[in-house]
Design an enzyme around this catalytic site. Sequence first.
Site, PDB file in Angstrom:
ATOM      1  N   THR A  88      -3.867  -8.138  10.676  1.00 21.30           N
ATOM      2  CA  THR A  88      -3.784  -8.143   9.441  1.00 21.30           C
ATOM      3  C   THR A  88      -5.624  -8.570   9.597  1.00 21.30           C
ATOM      4  OG1 THR A  88      -4.340  -7.872   7.403  1.00 21.30           O
ATOM      5  CG2 THR A  88      -3.507  -9.971   7.885  1.00 21.30           C
ATOM      6  N   HIS A 127       1.027  -1.323   0.382  1.00 20.22           N
ATOM      7  CA  HIS A 127      -0.266  -0.185  -0.194  1.00 20.22           C
ATOM      8  C   HIS A 127       0.673   1.370  -0.130  1.00 20.22           C
ATOM      9  CE1 HIS A 127      -3.414  -2.050   1.468  1.00 20.22           C
ATOM     10  NE2 HIS A 127      -2.652  -2.379   0.932  1.00 20.22           N
ATOM     11  N   ASN A 129      -2.544 -13.061  15.841  1.00 19.19           N
ATOM     12  CA  ASN A 129      -3.935 -12.190  15.639  1.00 19.19           C
ATOM     13  C   ASN A 129      -4.841 -12.523  17.036  1.00 19.19           C
ATOM     14  OD1 ASN A 129      -5.985 -10.501  15.507  1.00 19.19           O
ATOM     15  ND2 ASN A 129      -5.841 -10.352  13.148  1.00 19.19           N
ATOM     16  N   ALA A 168       1.346  -9.954  18.638  1.00 21.03           N
ATOM     17  CA  ALA A 168       2.407 -10.120  17.907  1.00 21.03           C
ATOM     18  C   ALA A 168       3.642 -10.035  18.430  1.00 21.03           C
ATOM     19  CB  ALA A 168       2.023  -8.978  16.492  1.00 21.03           C
TER      20      ALA A 168
HETATM   21  N1  APR Z   1      -0.710  -8.062  17.846  1.00 24.70           N
HETATM   22  C1  APR Z   1      -1.247  -8.506  16.458  1.00 24.70           C
HETATM   23  N2  APR Z   1      -2.547  -8.039  15.423  1.00 24.70           N
HETATM   24  C2  APR Z   1      -3.611  -7.738  16.137  1.00 24.70           C
HETATM   25  C3  APR Z   1      -2.996  -6.772  17.514  1.00 24.70           C
HETATM   26  C4  APR Z   1      -1.649  -6.884  18.093  1.00 24.70           C
HETATM   27  N3  APR Z   1      -0.993  -6.472  19.175  1.00 24.70           N
HETATM   28  N4  APR Z   1      -2.971  -5.152  17.299  1.00 24.70           N
HETATM   29  C5  APR Z   1      -4.921  -5.148  16.496  1.00 24.70           C
HETATM   30  N5  APR Z   1      -4.202  -6.677  15.927  1.00 24.70           N
HETATM   31  C6  APR Z   1      -5.088  -7.187  14.485  1.00 24.70           C
HETATM   32  C7  APR Z   1      -6.956  -6.619  15.113  1.00 24.70           C
HETATM   33  O1  APR Z   1      -7.745  -7.835  15.602  1.00 24.70           O
HETATM   34  C8  APR Z   1      -7.043  -6.687  13.736  1.00 24.70           C
HETATM   35  O2  APR Z   1      -7.773  -7.886  13.016  1.00 24.70           O
HETATM   36  O3  APR Z   1      -4.669  -6.471  13.471  1.00 24.70           O
HETATM   37  C9  APR Z   1      -6.177  -6.015  13.016  1.00 24.70           C
HETATM   38  C10 APR Z   1      -5.740  -4.721  12.143  1.00 24.70           C
HETATM   39  O4  APR Z   1      -7.227  -5.117  11.023  1.00 24.70           O
HETATM   40  P1  APR Z   1      -6.826  -3.935  10.744  1.00 24.70           P
HETATM   41  O5  APR Z   1      -7.156  -2.259  11.171  1.00 24.70           O
HETATM   42  O6  APR Z   1      -7.774  -3.522   9.209  1.00 24.70           O
HETATM   43  O7  APR Z   1      -5.787  -3.195   9.548  1.00 24.70           O
HETATM   44  P2  APR Z   1      -5.596  -3.697   8.170  1.00 24.70           P
HETATM   45  O8  APR Z   1      -5.701  -5.323   7.915  1.00 24.70           O
HETATM   46  O9  APR Z   1      -4.316  -4.277   7.540  1.00 24.70           O
HETATM   47  O10 APR Z   1      -6.131  -2.908   7.078  1.00 24.70           O
HETATM   48  C11 APR Z   1      -6.241  -3.223   5.988  1.00 24.70           C
HETATM   49  O11 APR Z   1      -7.122  -1.351   4.874  1.00 24.70           O
HETATM   50  O12 APR Z   1      -7.577   0.522   5.820  1.00 24.70           O
HETATM   51  C12 APR Z   1      -7.334  -0.133   5.356  1.00 24.70           C
HETATM   52  O13 APR Z   1      -5.020   0.204   3.158  1.00 24.70           O
HETATM   53  C13 APR Z   1      -5.966   0.448   5.094  1.00 24.70           C
HETATM   54  O14 APR Z   1      -4.022  -1.163   4.974  1.00 24.70           O
HETATM   55  C14 APR Z   1      -4.642  -1.529   5.528  1.00 24.70           C
HETATM   56  C15 APR Z   1      -5.729  -1.605   4.835  1.00 24.70           C
END
Ligand code: APR
Length: 239
Positions: free
Chosen positions: A178, A109, A203, A222
């Site tokens: 993610t 991204h 996660n 993580a």
């Molecule tokens: N350790 C492990 N997992 C975690 C932690 C942690 N400390 N904190 C949060 N999470 C998990 C959450 O449970 C969730 O499933 O990380 C995930 C974050 O999800 P999102 O906020 O949706 O982020 P992401 O999946 O990277 O989003 C994808 O969406 O908004 C767009 O472009 C943006 O790159 C991003 C894309």
Amino acid sequence: MVSSKNIVALTGAGISVESGIPPFRGKGGLWEKFDPMEYAHIDAFMKNPAKVWDVLIKEMKVIIDNARPNTAHKGLAKLEKLGLLKTIITQNVDGLHQMAGNTDVVEFHGNFAWQRCMECNNKCETIKIDIGKIPPRCECGGIYKPECIFFGEMIPQQYLRRSEMAASTCDIMLVIGTSANVQPAASIPLIAKQARAKVIEINLERTPLSKEISDYIIMGKAGEVLTTLINEIEHLLNL
Ligand code: APR
């Protein structure tokens, strides 16, 4: 993992939460505060760049400028040093994997460390941008846009190709932090699965991958999970 020849990691916002960068979704997520279609869609930026700069980008700049790699980022750097991890495909724009020492990172991204003038295409480091003047402008008068992929924008072909190649040739894919909600990134673990790789998900909660794609699900932060994993691997390798 110790007998793996080619581990690839797919990371999301969750891996950077312990570095002080909020996730996008879920409790305390950025999209709880800002409507992504109003602030993170390319049409919204083109329509009113000053509004997007003033509300979202200024806040992101302060958070990302102050963020440093956490134990999860450092764990993946160590896995690369051990010769086990080959490539990281990240959805994050914070550059923390490279700061931790990983050398092969696909920034799916884009990266927030750079801005591009929408008139003359001149590139400028975000750290050199004066956010006192919104929207920041290039010498040519054009407005700067972060080198990140906004909703409504295509993923550059070279990022897609490199990610598909890495996913289709790995024997283990670590999927870390993610929500697996955003395409095409959320399909990368499926490519690995179809190539008979083992998919290990790390996660705090289950995701759409957990039911049919992930072979193993490790629920936890993580940083803590990767620290335990690396210690175990080093123990098995008598290091
Ligand atoms: N350790 C492990 N997992 C975690 C932690 C942690 N400390 N904190 C949060 N999470 C998990 C959450 O449970 C969730 O499933 O990380 C995930 C974050 O999800 P999102 O906020 O949706 O982020 P992401 O999946 O990277 O989003 C994808 O969406 O908004 C767009 O472009 C943006 O790159 C991003 C894309």
